[in-house]
Motif scaffolding. Structure first.
Motif, PDB file in Angstrom:
ATOM      1  N   LYS A  98      -0.184  -9.098   4.719  1.00  0.00           N
ATOM      2  CA  LYS A  98      -0.802 -10.190   4.997  1.00  0.00           C
ATOM      3  C   LYS A  98      -1.862  -9.607   6.230  1.00  0.00           C
ATOM      4  CE  LYS A  98      -0.149 -14.516   7.260  1.00  0.00           C
ATOM      5  NZ  LYS A  98       0.985 -15.412   7.798  1.00  0.00           N
ATOM      6  N   GLY A  99      -2.920 -10.016   6.068  1.00  0.00           N
ATOM      7  CA  GLY A  99      -4.276  -9.844   7.273  1.00  0.00           C
ATOM      8  C   GLY A  99      -5.284  -9.494   6.468  1.00  0.00           C
ATOM      9  N   ASN A 100      -6.318  -8.921   7.160  1.00  0.00           N
ATOM     10  CA  ASN A 100      -7.823  -8.923   6.773  1.00  0.00           C
ATOM     11  C   ASN A 100      -7.527  -7.683   5.800  1.00  0.00           C
ATOM     12  OD1 ASN A 100     -10.227  -7.722   6.219  1.00  0.00           O
ATOM     13  ND2 ASN A 100     -10.966  -8.548   8.162  1.00  0.00           N
ATOM     14  N   CYS A 101      -7.712  -7.771   4.376  1.00  0.00           N
ATOM     15  CA  CYS A 101      -7.794  -7.001   3.285  1.00  0.00           C
ATOM     16  C   CYS A 101      -8.572  -5.630   3.571  1.00  0.00           C
ATOM     17  CB  CYS A 101      -7.845  -7.564   2.060  1.00  0.00           C
ATOM     18  SG  CYS A 101      -9.403  -8.301   1.799  1.00  0.00           S
ATOM     19  N   LEU A 102      -9.790  -5.899   4.031  1.00  0.00           N
ATOM     20  CA  LEU A 102     -10.580  -4.552   4.233  1.00  0.00           C
ATOM     21  C   LEU A 102     -10.064  -3.704   5.348  1.00  0.00           C
ATOM     22  CD1 LEU A 102     -13.825  -6.477   3.965  1.00  0.00           C
ATOM     23  CD2 LEU A 102     -12.743  -5.349   2.117  1.00  0.00           C
ATOM     24  N   GLU A 103      -8.916  -4.218   6.160  1.00  0.00           N
ATOM     25  CA  GLU A 103      -8.430  -3.296   7.066  1.00  0.00           C
ATOM     26  C   GLU A 103      -7.121  -2.932   6.578  1.00  0.00           C
ATOM     27  OE1 GLU A 103      -8.515  -5.556  10.486  1.00  0.00           O
ATOM     28  OE2 GLU A 103     -10.587  -5.588  10.712  1.00  0.00           O
ATOM     29  N   LYS A 104      -6.359  -3.604   6.084  1.00  0.00           N
ATOM     30  CA  LYS A 104      -4.915  -3.552   5.793  1.00  0.00           C
ATOM     31  C   LYS A 104      -4.602  -2.834   4.600  1.00  0.00           C
ATOM     32  CE  LYS A 104      -3.056  -6.026   9.161  1.00  0.00           C
ATOM     33  NZ  LYS A 104      -2.346  -5.532  10.101  1.00  0.00           N
ATOM     34  N   ILE A 105      -5.690  -2.820   3.402  1.00  0.00           N
ATOM     35  CA  ILE A 105      -5.330  -2.092   2.343  1.00  0.00           C
ATOM     36  C   ILE A 105      -5.463  -0.605   2.673  1.00  0.00           C
ATOM     37  CG2 ILE A 105      -6.003  -1.651  -0.143  1.00  0.00           C
ATOM     38  CD1 ILE A 105      -6.251  -5.019  -0.202  1.00  0.00           C
ATOM     39  N   PRO A 106      -6.579  -0.282   3.101  1.00  0.00           N
ATOM     40  CA  PRO A 106      -6.894   1.177   3.343  1.00  0.00           C
ATOM     41  C   PRO A 106      -5.778   1.740   4.325  1.00  0.00           C
ATOM     42  CG  PRO A 106      -8.918   0.123   3.570  1.00  0.00           C
ATOM     43  CD  PRO A 106      -7.854  -0.875   3.492  1.00  0.00           C
ATOM     44  N   GLU A 107      -5.414   1.246   5.101  1.00  0.00           N
ATOM     45  CA  GLU A 107      -4.265   1.481   5.912  1.00  0.00           C
ATOM     46  C   GLU A 107      -3.138   1.764   5.413  1.00  0.00           C
ATOM     47  OE1 GLU A 107      -1.968  -0.883   9.373  1.00  0.00           O
ATOM     48  OE2 GLU A 107      -4.458  -0.614   9.875  1.00  0.00           O
ATOM     49  N   ALA A 108      -2.684   0.719   4.446  1.00  0.00           N
ATOM     50  CA  ALA A 108      -1.347   0.732   3.835  1.00  0.00           C
ATOM     51  C   ALA A 108      -1.650   2.006   2.477  1.00  0.00           C
ATOM     52  CB  ALA A 108      -1.110  -0.487   2.867  1.00  0.00           C
ATOM     53  N   VAL A 109      -2.708   2.092   2.134  1.00  0.00           N
ATOM     54  CA  VAL A 109      -2.883   3.260   0.798  1.00  0.00           C
ATOM     55  C   VAL A 109      -2.582   4.487   1.641  1.00  0.00           C
ATOM     56  CG1 VAL A 109      -4.581   4.333  -0.618  1.00  0.00           C
ATOM     57  CG2 VAL A 109      -4.149   1.739  -0.581  1.00  0.00           C
ATOM     58  N   LYS A 110      -3.089   4.574   2.857  1.00  0.00           N
ATOM     59  CA  LYS A 110      -2.904   6.125   3.481  1.00  0.00           C
ATOM     60  C   LYS A 110      -1.213   6.297   3.373  1.00  0.00           C
ATOM     61  CE  LYS A 110      -7.050   6.341   6.049  1.00  0.00           C
ATOM     62  NZ  LYS A 110      -7.534   6.015   7.448  1.00  0.00           N
ATOM     63  N   GLY A 111      -0.398   5.421   3.799  1.00  0.00           N
ATOM     64  CA  GLY A 111       0.698   5.600   4.124  1.00  0.00           C
ATOM     65  C   GLY A 111       1.655   5.593   2.637  1.00  0.00           C
ATOM     66  N   TRP A 112       1.058   4.873   1.701  1.00  0.00           N
ATOM     67  CA  TRP A 112       1.826   4.965   0.190  1.00  0.00           C
ATOM     68  C   TRP A 112       1.445   6.191  -0.232  1.00  0.00           C
ATOM     69  CZ3 TRP A 112      -0.639  -0.302  -0.969  1.00  0.00           C
ATOM     70  CH2 TRP A 112       0.042  -1.075  -0.457  1.00  0.00           C
ATOM     71  N   MET A 113       0.460   6.799  -0.074  1.00  0.00           N
ATOM     72  CA  MET A 113      -0.220   8.008  -0.600  1.00  0.00           C
ATOM     73  C   MET A 113       0.756   9.185   0.042  1.00  0.00           C
ATOM     74  SD  MET A 113      -4.114   7.872  -1.069  1.00  0.00           S
ATOM     75  CE  MET A 113      -4.385   9.500  -1.639  1.00  0.00           C
ATOM     76  N   SER A 114       0.832   9.313   1.399  1.00  0.00           N
ATOM     77  CA  SER A 114       1.565  10.172   2.045  1.00  0.00           C
ATOM     78  C   SER A 114       2.968  10.297   1.500  1.00  0.00           C
ATOM     79  CB  SER A 114       1.502  10.081   3.541  1.00  0.00           C
ATOM     80  OG  SER A 114       2.116   9.113   3.906  1.00  0.00           O
ATOM     81  N   ASN A 115       3.525   9.218   1.011  1.00  0.00           N
ATOM     82  CA  ASN A 115       4.990   8.963   0.417  1.00  0.00           C
ATOM     83  C   ASN A 115       5.034   9.016  -0.898  1.00  0.00           C
ATOM     84  OD1 ASN A 115       6.494   8.724   2.953  1.00  0.00           O
ATOM     85  ND2 ASN A 115       5.431   6.869   3.189  1.00  0.00           N
ATOM     86  N   ASN A 116       3.969   9.213  -1.553  1.00  0.00           N
ATOM     87  CA  ASN A 116       3.888   9.313  -2.993  1.00  0.00           C
ATOM     88  C   ASN A 116       4.452   7.927  -3.804  1.00  0.00           C
ATOM     89  OD1 ASN A 116       2.994  12.271  -3.263  1.00  0.00           O
ATOM     90  ND2 ASN A 116       5.068  12.739  -2.727  1.00  0.00           N
ATOM     91  N   VAL A 117       4.128   6.797  -3.382  1.00  0.00           N
ATOM     92  CA  VAL A 117       4.354   5.479  -3.773  1.00  0.00           C
ATOM     93  C   VAL A 117       3.100   5.078  -4.862  1.00  0.00           C
ATOM     94  CG1 VAL A 117       4.471   3.231  -3.248  1.00  0.00           C
ATOM     95  CG2 VAL A 117       5.491   4.851  -1.694  1.00  0.00           C
ATOM     96  N   MET A 118       3.361   4.873  -6.167  1.00  0.00           N
ATOM     97  CA  MET A 118       2.424   4.517  -6.906  1.00  0.00           C
ATOM     98  C   MET A 118       2.964   2.780  -7.545  1.00  0.00           C
ATOM     99  SD  MET A 118       0.082   6.689  -7.278  1.00  0.00           S
ATOM    100  CE  MET A 118      -0.543   6.731  -8.750  1.00  0.00           C
ATOM    101  N   PHE A 119       2.048   2.307  -7.775  1.00  0.00           N
ATOM    102  CA  PHE A 119       2.396   0.604  -8.352  1.00  0.00           C
ATOM    103  C   PHE A 119       1.918   0.810  -9.810  1.00  0.00           C
ATOM    104  CE2 PHE A 119       1.686   0.513  -3.875  1.00  0.00           C
ATOM    105  CZ  PHE A 119       2.554   0.016  -3.303  1.00  0.00           C
ATOM    106  N   ASP A 120       2.701  -0.098 -10.387  1.00  0.00           N
ATOM    107  CA  ASP A 120       2.647  -0.631 -11.689  1.00  0.00           C
ATOM    108  C   ASP A 120       2.341  -2.040 -12.136  1.00  0.00           C
ATOM    109  OD1 ASP A 120       4.948  -1.681 -11.403  1.00  0.00           O
ATOM    110  OD2 ASP A 120       6.215  -0.860 -12.734  1.00  0.00           O
ATOM    111  N   LEU A 121       2.089  -2.716 -10.988  1.00  0.00           N
ATOM    112  CA  LEU A 121       1.598  -3.985 -10.943  1.00  0.00           C
ATOM    113  C   LEU A 121       1.024  -4.281  -9.438  1.00  0.00           C
ATOM    114  CD1 LEU A 121       1.409  -6.645 -12.003  1.00  0.00           C
ATOM    115  CD2 LEU A 121       3.432  -7.310 -10.578  1.00  0.00           C
ATOM    116  N   ILE A 122      -0.231  -4.845  -9.737  1.00  0.00           N
ATOM    117  CA  ILE A 122      -1.179  -5.055  -8.505  1.00  0.00           C
ATOM    118  C   ILE A 122      -1.765  -6.630  -8.796  1.00  0.00           C
ATOM    119  CG2 ILE A 122      -3.159  -4.672  -7.317  1.00  0.00           C
ATOM    120  CD1 ILE A 122      -1.401  -2.511  -6.961  1.00  0.00           C
ATOM    121  N   HIS A 123      -1.442  -7.507  -7.663  1.00  0.00           N
ATOM    122  CA  HIS A 123      -1.830  -8.862  -7.922  1.00  0.00           C
ATOM    123  C   HIS A 123      -2.837  -9.113  -6.867  1.00  0.00           C
ATOM    124  CE1 HIS A 123      -1.117 -13.595  -7.554  1.00  0.00           C
ATOM    125  NE2 HIS A 123      -1.833 -13.275  -8.162  1.00  0.00           N
TER     126      HIS A 123
END
Length: 105
Positions: A8-33
């Motif tokens: 929840k929040g401004n996607c242009l700020e929140k998504i890049p921030e979240a992606v950095k964290g996911w990448m550092s934890n090797n998280v990959m998604f099989d569904l995006i909505h």
């Protein structure tokens, strides 16, 4: 609980921030909505590319809107997405339409 992530929040700020964290934890998604500000769908998708598994489903909310249709068409023409016969496009006059595509990159 661990299978879904809602941001929840401004996607242009929140998504890049979240992606950095996911990448550092090797998280990959099989569904995006994608649902939210329609004018940011293209950039939202591009920001998510590093964490989308090949052949993952990508759902675009409110695809009856011209801006969403254009975004979907652009991502298909750029080779990021393909249509899946399991999920044919809904009728163009359908309200609250969704596009379900496969990530092909």
């Amino acid at each position: 609980k661990e299978r879904f992530t809602f941001i929840k929040g401004n996607c242009l700020e929140k998504i890049p921030e979240a992606v950095k964290g996911w990448m550092s934890n090797n998280v990959m998604f099989d569904l995006i909505h994608l649902d939210g500000a329609k004018e940011t769908y293209y950039q939202d998708f591009k920001n998510l590319v590093p964490v989308i598994k090949k052949n993952a489903y990508v759902i675009f909310d409110d695809s009856e809107m011209r801006i969403v249709m254009n975004t979907v068409s652009k991502l298909i023409s750029e080779g990021f997405l393909v249509r899946d016969p399991e999920f044919p496009s809904m009728a163009l006059d359908e309200s609250q339409r969704h596009e379900v595509l496969r990530f092909s990159n």
